[in-house]
Design an enzyme around this catalytic site. Structure first.
Site, PDB file in Angstrom:
ATOM      1  N   CYS A 140       0.840  -1.208   0.000  1.00 41.12           N
ATOM      2  CA  CYS A 140       0.000   0.000   0.000  1.00 41.12           C
ATOM      3  C   CYS A 140       0.871   1.253   0.000  1.00 41.12           C
ATOM      4  O   CYS A 140       1.380   1.669   1.045  1.00 41.12           O
ATOM      5  CB  CYS A 140      -0.939  -0.009   1.209  1.00 41.12           C
ATOM      6  N   CYS A 143      -0.478   4.110   2.121  1.00 43.27           N
ATOM      7  CA  CYS A 143      -0.270   3.933   3.566  1.00 43.27           C
ATOM      8  C   CYS A 143       1.194   4.165   3.940  1.00 43.27           C
ATOM      9  O   CYS A 143       1.488   4.787   4.960  1.00 43.27           O
ATOM     10  CB  CYS A 143      -0.624   2.513   4.018  1.00 43.27           C
ATOM     11  N   ASP A 144       2.100   3.628   3.161  1.00 45.47           N
ATOM     12  CA  ASP A 144       3.493   3.536   3.608  1.00 45.47           C
ATOM     13  C   ASP A 144       4.492   4.382   2.819  1.00 45.47           C
ATOM     14  O   ASP A 144       5.646   4.517   3.234  1.00 45.47           O
ATOM     15  CB  ASP A 144       3.949   2.060   3.550  1.00 45.47           C
TER      16      ASP A 144
END
Ligand code: NDP
Length: 326
Positions: A140, A143-144
């Site tokens: 992701c 997300c990261d």
């Protein structure tokens, strides 16, 4: 099969942000929800290190911590959170039947499906090792990606997701190397053109991942193989992003619930309703577009409110609570 059948007003299947949010709303509406956590309690977020984009956490929060807090919040309103795996359902009648671990049978007035989706990984040993260590493997970028600001990263995949994620990463990272296993993209032309026209994205066609390299703790590079020339090379990178698709966890519902060809559940647009009355869906099981914790939580709320209204319409003794609308 057990001989005692449990009867429930509201069963929630799955324990990600969608399921727990549905539980908080359903519990506050006196629906006495029971939530089965499934095989990965906490869902996909438990494989994410730091969540920085969920509103309300100005300093960020780890995925597992956030899921523990969501569980606590659901339990504070007396959601019955249980271990167990729903192995079979029968939504053919008025009463919705489900089976836990192939044995316990439950009859439910309403069912909220929040089983999520699972990111696909390559499955090679080194990828799994650094994924488990939280050392630089992610599925992701949204997300990261932030943790790789000004770093060099590698992303594998050639669909719309990979293109979107590579483009997202290119705005944060010094360099993005994209590994495409065939000599062409699967992505739409416009998405492919976007990555091809981005200066700091290098695309390697006919290229497969041989090994994710690391120092035992974190990723330091990726060894790739050109499947035409059979040449290998090591690409320095601190992040290895996998964007080869997701699989919604919806197989057990397929005989009863309408889905698209890839298994995402079809909901009535703007609602959590499925084709079966009394069965609702929220989170990634119905969303291949946004796939964010906050959108999952939002649809979890919608599912519980829709379930509450369904119960009220069906049974005049069940009143829609006012607490959820405050
Ligand atoms: P897709 O299934 O479309 O693409 C998966 C990609 O991963 C393919 O290019 C495939 O390669 C590659 N792949 C699969 N397995 C491996 C492997 N083992 N090694 C290397 N590469 C591999 O998934 P997406 O998540 O990209 O998209 C899913 C759906 O969501 C699509 O319908 C897409 O259009 C849609 N979507 C739309 C977006 C938008 O419009 N903004 C954004 C994101 C997704 P190969 O091509 O060789 O099979």
């Amino acid at each position: 099969m057990s001989d005692t059948i449990e009867k429930l007003k509201c069963l929630i299947i799955g324990s990600g942000p969608a399921g727990y949010t549905a539980a908080i709303y359903a519990a506050r509406a006196n629906m006495s929800p029971v939530l089965y956590q499934g095989i990965q309690p906490g869902g996909q977020l438990t494989t994410t290190n730091e969540v920085e984009n969920f509103p309300g956490y100005p300093e960020g929060v780890t995925g597992p911590q956030m899921m523990m807090e969501l569980q606590k919040q659901a339990e504070r309103f007396e959601t019955d959170v249980r271990d167990g795996w729903i192995t079979k359902v029968d939504f053919s009648g008025d009463v919705h039947k489900v089976w836990v671990n192939d044995t316990k049978e439950i009859h439910c007035d309403t069912v909220i499906i929040s089983t999520g989706a699972s990111a696909k990984y390559l499955g090679i040993e080194s990828e799994q090792k650094y994924l488990k260590l939280g050392g630089g493997v992610s599925a992701c970028a949204v997300c990261d990606g932030f943790f790789y600001r000004n770093h060099e990263v590698v992303i594998v995949g050639a669909g719309d997701s990979a293109c979107e994620e590579a483009h997202y990463l290119s705005k944060l990272c010094k360099k993005v190397t994209m590994l495409v296993r065939r000599d062409e993209f699967r992505a739409s032309k416009i998405m492919a053109a976007r990555v091809q026209n981005t200066e700091n994205i290098e695309i390697l066609f006919n290229t497969e991942t041989e090994e994710v390299l690391g120092d035992g703790q974190v990723v330091t590079g990726v060894r790739v193989l050109n499947n035409k020339t059979k040449e290998t090379q090591d690409i320095p990178a601190t992040g290895f992003f996998v964007a080869i698709g997701h699989k919604p966890n919806t197989d057990i519902f397929k005989d009863f619930i309408d889905m698209d060809e890839t298994g995402y559940i079809k909901n009535v647009p703007g609602r959590a309703l499925t084709n079966v009355e009394g069965v609702f869906v929220c989170g990634d099981a119905a969303d291949h577009v946004y796939r964010q914790a906050v959108t999952a939580a939002g649809t979890g709320c919608m599912a519980a409110l829709d379930a509450e209204r369904y119960l009220a319409a069906k049974d005049s003794s069940f009143e829609v609570s006012t607490s959820n609308y405050n």
